[in-house]
Design a protein around this motif. Structure first.
Motif, mmCIF file in Angstrom:
data_model
loop_
_atom_site.group_PDB
_atom_site.id
_atom_site.type_symbol
_atom_site.label_atom_id
_atom_site.label_comp_id
_atom_site.label_asym_id
_atom_site.label_seq_id
_atom_site.Cartn_x
_atom_site.Cartn_y
_atom_site.Cartn_z
ATOM 1 N N VAL A 195 -4.419 11.552 -2.546
ATOM 2 C CA VAL A 195 -4.031 10.224 -3.042
ATOM 3 C C VAL A 195 -3.186 9.501 -1.997
ATOM 4 N N LEU A 196 -2.274 10.237 -1.379
ATOM 5 C CA LEU A 196 -1.447 9.636 -0.332
ATOM 6 C C LEU A 196 -2.306 9.183 0.847
ATOM 7 N N ALA A 197 -3.246 10.035 1.249
ATOM 8 C CA ALA A 197 -4.119 9.691 2.377
ATOM 9 C C ALA A 197 -4.912 8.421 2.100
ATOM 10 N N GLU A 198 -5.377 8.289 0.859
ATOM 11 C CA GLU A 198 -6.134 7.087 0.496
ATOM 12 C C GLU A 198 -5.228 5.856 0.496
ATOM 13 N N PHE A 199 -3.999 6.037 -0.012
ATOM 14 C CA PHE A 199 -3.088 4.903 -0.139
ATOM 15 C C PHE A 199 -2.675 4.334 1.218
ATOM 16 N N ILE A 200 -2.505 5.224 2.212
ATOM 17 C CA ILE A 200 -2.031 4.742 3.529
ATOM 18 C C ILE A 200 -3.162 4.710 4.566
ATOM 19 N N ALA A 201 -4.411 4.767 4.100
ATOM 20 C CA ALA A 201 -5.553 4.848 5.022
ATOM 21 C C ALA A 201 -5.604 3.673 5.998
ATOM 22 N N ASP A 202 -5.389 2.466 5.513
ATOM 23 C CA ASP A 202 -5.462 1.298 6.400
ATOM 24 C C ASP A 202 -4.365 1.356 7.464
ATOM 25 N N TRP A 203 -3.170 1.747 7.042
ATOM 26 C CA TRP A 203 -2.078 1.885 8.016
ATOM 27 C C TRP A 203 -2.415 2.935 9.063
ATOM 28 N N GLU A 204 -2.956 4.066 8.602
ATOM 29 C CA GLU A 204 -3.300 5.146 9.535
ATOM 30 C C GLU A 204 -4.407 4.722 10.500
ATOM 31 N N ASP A 205 -5.398 3.985 9.981
ATOM 32 C CA ASP A 205 -6.497 3.530 10.846
ATOM 33 C C ASP A 205 -6.012 2.590 11.946
ATOM 34 N N ASP A 206 -4.928 1.879 11.686
ATOM 35 C CA ASP A 206 -4.416 0.908 12.655
ATOM 36 C C ASP A 206 -3.434 1.517 13.662
#
Length: 416
Positions: A195-206
């Motif tokens: 759930v955490l990975a999904e929530f911060i996915a856009d931040w991580e991708d950037d």
């Protein structure tokens, strides 16, 4: 010039057989990382010539620096230097400086006269650079081959740490241009990993290519590690700071601590911030929770002490648990553990009291309270929280789980 990739090889049957935990490689890897070196692989091998030689050959094919620990003792099963002679096509020769260091060490410690087994430690590979071990009798051996480096050091943790800090790292820094490696840590509550990975996915991708995020689940909470690698340390710090601030804004109050690697340190930050003091009453864990808390530097700012009330009479005499309650409910019960938590809070004059009582095993269980049954309570001036667990591990595992769940109860209380 050797490249910055490092492989670590720990040698010893006792590691392979599970008799001891390989703490050396974890310490070495952390130390290398802080010094700007990247560990490519860690391998453990038994005291067998073929396994040692194969591990060295494989390590040299992937890394520019190979660090070996272990197998340098005076007995016949310590064969590391014989393997190194085979690998580097050299022979053992007597080294007077090593022998003199050994003699001095024996005299200082009032040990027996050096015998033939001890003397054999002064025999070193002829092709290496010998480095005297000021903390022990086994010397270090430094080899260079085709622009690559291999260093063999003792496996005794104290000697290994001294070797890395005082001899190996200064020499490596003279030989190799290391890069800046910086790591930052954030503790997050309330999110399962996916759930955490999904929530911060856009931040991580950037994230810029210099930064890498790792998820380190810690049973009920998440430790995030952000690693930055580059030759420009100032730029890395700026990148880390800006991206961490973005992540903290995104997660809000779910971030409960930062900059520390352990849960006990993270909780310590919160206790200090809230100006709360803690006391413990431990039964089945035998002081393990107190030991865990005091691993954190500065824990005296919030941890007052612990009463290990293993016996029922100690629960009565020091924690004011009523005898009738112990008789009717049993030491492993909600009522007793709540009384223990309240008792230690009053006895040690703390803001919070935490108590643990259970059946760690392997014996002592019943149908109603099987082995692994543990009650954990937390009391303050206004309330008492209690949780029951039924762990299904061995004695050591049950104790470790109880300690961890006590920390989680404390975390949940702090953010009620």
């Amino acid at each position: 010039m050797a490249n910055k990739l490092v492989e670590i090889i720990t040698i010893g049957d006792e590691i392979i057989n599970g008799q001891i935990v390989d703490s050396n490689s974890a310490w070495i890897a952390s130390f290398l990382n802080r010094s700007g070196f990247e560990v490519n692989k860690i391998t453990s091998v038994p005291d067998q010539s073929e396994a040692i030689l194969q591990s060295i050959d494989s390590a040299f094919s992937n890394a520019g620096i190979v660090l070996l620990t272990g197998g340098l003792g005076p007995t016949k099963d310590d064969i590391t230097k014989h393997c190194l002679c085979t690998y580097f096509k050299t022979k053992l020769v007597f080294n007077q400086a090593v022998y003199d260091n050994m003699t001095e060490m024996f005299n200082k410690r009032g040990l027996w006269t050096i015998n033939s087994f001890n003397r054999s430690q002064a025999e070193v590979p002829e092709a290496c650079t010998v480095i005297i071990n000021r903390k022990g009798t086994a010397p270090l051996s430094w080899f260079e081959k085709e622009g690559k480096i291999l260093v063999s050091m003792p496996g005794v943790p104290l000697e290994m740490m001294w070797s890395m800090e005082k001899e190996i790292m200064p020499r490596l820094l003279n030989k190799v241009q290391s890069q800046a490696i910086i790591q930052r840590y954030l503790w997050v509550k309330g999110y399962p990993e996916a759930v955490l990975a999904e929530f911060i996915a856009d931040w991580e991708d950037d994230l810029p290519p210099e930064l890498k995020l790792a998820y380190l689940p810690q049973r009920s909470v998440m430790l995030l590690r952000l690693t930055a690698k580059n030759s420009d340390e100032a730029n890395l710090n700026n990148l880390l700071n800006s991206n961490i601030e973005q992540l903290k804004t995104l997660l809000g109050e779910a971030v409960f601590a930062e900059g520390v690697k352990s849960l006990e340190e993270a909780l310590g930050q919160v206790l200090i911030k809230k100006r709360l003091r803690l006391a413990l009453a431990e039964s089945c864990t035998g002081g393990a929770l107190g030991a865990r808390l005091t691993r954190a530097p500065g824990s005296s700012a919030y941890f007052l002490g612990s009463i290990v009330s293993y016996a029922n009479e100690i629960k009565q005499d020091l924690l004011a648990v009523p005898e009738i309650m112990l008789q009717n409910k049993g030491a492993v019960s909600k009522e007793v553990v709540e009384a223990m938590a309240e008792g230690v809070r009053i006895k040690l004059k703390s803001d919070i009291g935490i108590a643990i009582s259970g059946i760690a095993g392997p014996e002592g269980g019943s149908k109603e309270k099987p082995v692994g049954t543990v009650f954990i309570a937390l009391a303050d001036n206004d309330q008492c929280l209690c949780r029951k667990f039924e762990f299904q591990l061995d004695r050591t595992g049950n104790i470790e789980q109880a300690v961890h769940q006590a920390l989680i109860l404390l975390l949940d209380y702090l953010y009620l």
